[in-house]
Design an enzyme around this catalytic site. Structure first.
Site, short mmCIF file in Angstrom:
data_model
loop_
_atom_site.label_atom_id
_atom_site.label_comp_id
_atom_site.label_asym_id
_atom_site.label_seq_id
_atom_site.Cartn_x
_atom_site.Cartn_y
_atom_site.Cartn_z
CG ASP A 61 -2.02 1.02 1.15
OD1 ASP A 61 -2.38 1.42 0.02
OD2 ASP A 61 -2.53 1.41 2.21
CG HIS A 62 -0.72 4.98 0.05
ND1 HIS A 62 -0.95 6.05 -0.76
CD2 HIS A 62 -1.93 4.61 0.53
CE1 HIS A 62 -2.25 6.34 -0.78
NE2 HIS A 62 -2.86 5.46 0.00
CD GLU A 110 -5.99 1.30 -5.55
OE1 GLU A 110 -6.77 0.34 -5.75
OE2 GLU A 110 -6.02 2.01 -4.54
CE LYS A 118 -5.81 8.94 6.26
NZ LYS A 118 -5.77 7.86 5.25
CG HIS A 157 -7.15 5.59 -1.73
ND1 HIS A 157 -5.82 5.82 -1.97
CD2 HIS A 157 -7.47 4.49 -2.44
CE1 HIS A 157 -5.36 4.90 -2.80
NE2 HIS A 157 -6.35 4.09 -3.11
#
Length: 531
Positions: A180-181, A288, A330, A362
């Site tokens: 991820d990321h 992605e 968040k 996201h």
């Protein structure tokens, strides 16, 4: 360990012919049982003196192959061997050779996929129980380098936790593992080598966000400093052109749209193309691309330009993540006009379907106000939603119920040290704003901290600081927090599934509004007293 008793358990399993609902040994975790011809594999649950569940792998296999496993204890039985081993990497590899579904797989054949980043490493079992029969592929291993660093974890740890949960729950539907990321070839390589089936390429460092603030003259100047053949190509391809991406849905490029898209995103496109060639193709990864780690909304023109330039290079990502209209902060619900979000989501979804990939959402935790829209509109290729951090808040919900004084202490520390994480996260909560003041909180209102948006953001973003604070070479909070969670795993599992079920019900159209999702799933009484 009483191996003779375990041997009796094995033979009882053979006799049950697949119905394990009333095994005499209640320590056997029935969902984990796998029978392959005359071989048996399962997870044994025992509770130690602290009240923690201790797990062991039990294998009964032909003695010629049982040596693949690391055994703490073993017992021969004719031509087979019974062994007990730890849930470690060696034994995970041995099991995965026998059960390929323990390894992550591609998302490409799954219409609906859902990311479940598990920061603590103890949430996947509960999530898998929820996902059975839902027709949604879970992406269990999903931690960014930032999250790994803050939690002092590794991709190996995250991957192993997920894989063991998959075996333990007998989850054969398929699951994903997301690097991820990742931002650099080094980080991509790290994710690939550990076994991730997908990468989320974070193009932040290749996206030039300053371009959007340029005045017209400076924008023209920068664009016109490109090579003449580049200027000609971009203008010939896009300037004043209409691109129909669906019936009644067009993307039109003005001079500003062309120049902003090129100057902002072209470096990122070239970077993504390089990663695709070096890693995605040879390792057959799901790809992605994240465009959302920017301070500005991704316009339809930006999105189309990025996708079209990839398409010219014969690159079709599995998913792309634009930055949508509104705020996806968040730990709290969507902030913005949901009607406008729906209008603009139609265009982004049309672009994605035009080029053959699905949209990725996201910071998806708790965005209940827009999930019905996403589920209703994402028809052809489906959707991918990423959640992660609010699993941590469900862990804190357990703490608040079981030790409210400790929860108040955690909040006070988080409130007073919020500057630690301002460089990492974008959020509204500020210690001089509307977040509840620690001195106003007590055991009577401690649960409000899990419902107040500002308090949730304070607690959500401070997970690394809470778990890693040391004094005199000892962790200040970590050990006590783990003690509470491990003693109350069943309650944690319950809260996790209440929380994620609200997301899935809206995405799948089981309910139509946030209010209906909460009414359906939220307990009407304090369920913590039942655990």
């Amino acid at each position: 360990m009483d191996l003779e008793k375990l041997l009796q358990d094995v033979h009882e399993i053979f006799d049950k012919n697949g119905d394990y609902s009333d095994l005499s040994d209640k320590a056997i975790y029935a969902p984990s049982i796998q029978v392959d011809r005359r071989n048996v594999y399962f997870i044994l649950h025992n509770t130690n003196e602290k009240g923690y569940i201790v797990k062991n792998l039990v294998v009964y296999e032909n003695r010629l192959t049982a040596s693949d496993f690391e055994a703490k204890e073993s017992l021969d039985d004719k031509d087979s061997t019974l062994l007990v081993g730890d849930l470690n990497e060696h034994n995970n590899d041995a099991l995965a050779k026998r059960f390929q579904w323990m390894r992550p797989t591609s998302r490409r054949n799954y219409k609906y996929t859902f990311g479940l980043g598990d920061r603590l490493g103890t949430a996947s079992n509960a999530h898998l129980r929820l996902f059975k029969g839902r027709g949604i592929m879970p992406v269990l291993a999903q931690q960014s380098i930032r999250e790994l660093t803050l939690m002092h974890r590794t991709n190996t740890d995250v991957f192993q936790s997920a894989s063991w949960a998959v075996f333990e729950e007998g989850f054969t539907y398929g699951w994903g593992a997301d690097g991820d990321h990742v931002k650099t070839p080094y980080e991509v390589d790290y994710a690939v080598k550990i076994g991730c089936s997908m990468i989320t390429l974070d193009c932040t460092e290749e996206i030039h966000n300053d371009v959007v603030n340029l005045d017209e003259a400076e924008l023209d100047k920068r664009f016109n400093s490109l090579d003449p053949d580049q200027i000609k190509y971009f203008n010939d391809t896009y300037l004043n052109k209409d691109f129909e991406v669906a019936d009644g849905v067009k993307v039109h490029f003005t001079k500003k749209d062309v120049e902003e898209s090129v100057l902002t995103f072209y470096d990122a496109i070239l970077f993504a193309a390089g990663i695709y060639t070096k890693f995605v193709v040879p390792y057959n990864l799901d790809f992605e691309i994240s465009m959302d780690e920017t301070p500005y909304q991704t316009t339809p023109e930006n999105h189309f330009f990025f996708a079209n330039e990839l398409n010219r290079r014969n690159i079709t990502p599995t998913t792309m993540a634009p930055r949508f209209y509104g705020e996806f902060q968040k730990a709290i619900d969507y902030i913005g006009d949901t009607d406008r979000f729906e209008r603009e989501y139609v265009v982004h979804e049309s672009i994605a379907e035009h080029f053959g990939y699905k949209l990725s959402i996201h910071s998806g935790s708790d965005k209940l106000s827009v999930y019905e829209i996403i589920g209703r509109l994402s028809k052809k290729h489906g959707w991918h939603v990423k959640t992660a951090g609010t699993n941590w808040l469900e862990a804190l919900r357990v703490v608040a119920h079981k030790d409210p004084d400790f929860m108040l202490e955690l909040y006070k520390f988080s409130y007073e040290n919020l500057d630690d994480v301002k460089a990492f996260y974008v959020f509204n909560a500020q210690t001089d704003g509307t977040a509840p003041k620690p001195e106003d909180m007590n055991k009577d209102n401690v649960m409000d901290l899990l419902d107040n948006d500002d308090a949730r953001q304070v607690l959500h973003t401070m997970y690394g600081s809470i778990m890693n604070l040391k004094k005199n070479y000892h962790y200040v909070y970590r050990d006590k927090l783990w003690d509470i969670l491990l003693k109350n795993q069943a309650l944690y599992d319950k809260y996790l599934n209440i929380h994620i079920a609200e997301h899935l019900d809206l995405l799948q159209g089981v309910v139509k509004t946030k209010a209906e999702a909460l009414e359906k799933n939220e307990p009407k009484t304090d369920i913590s007293k039942n655990y």
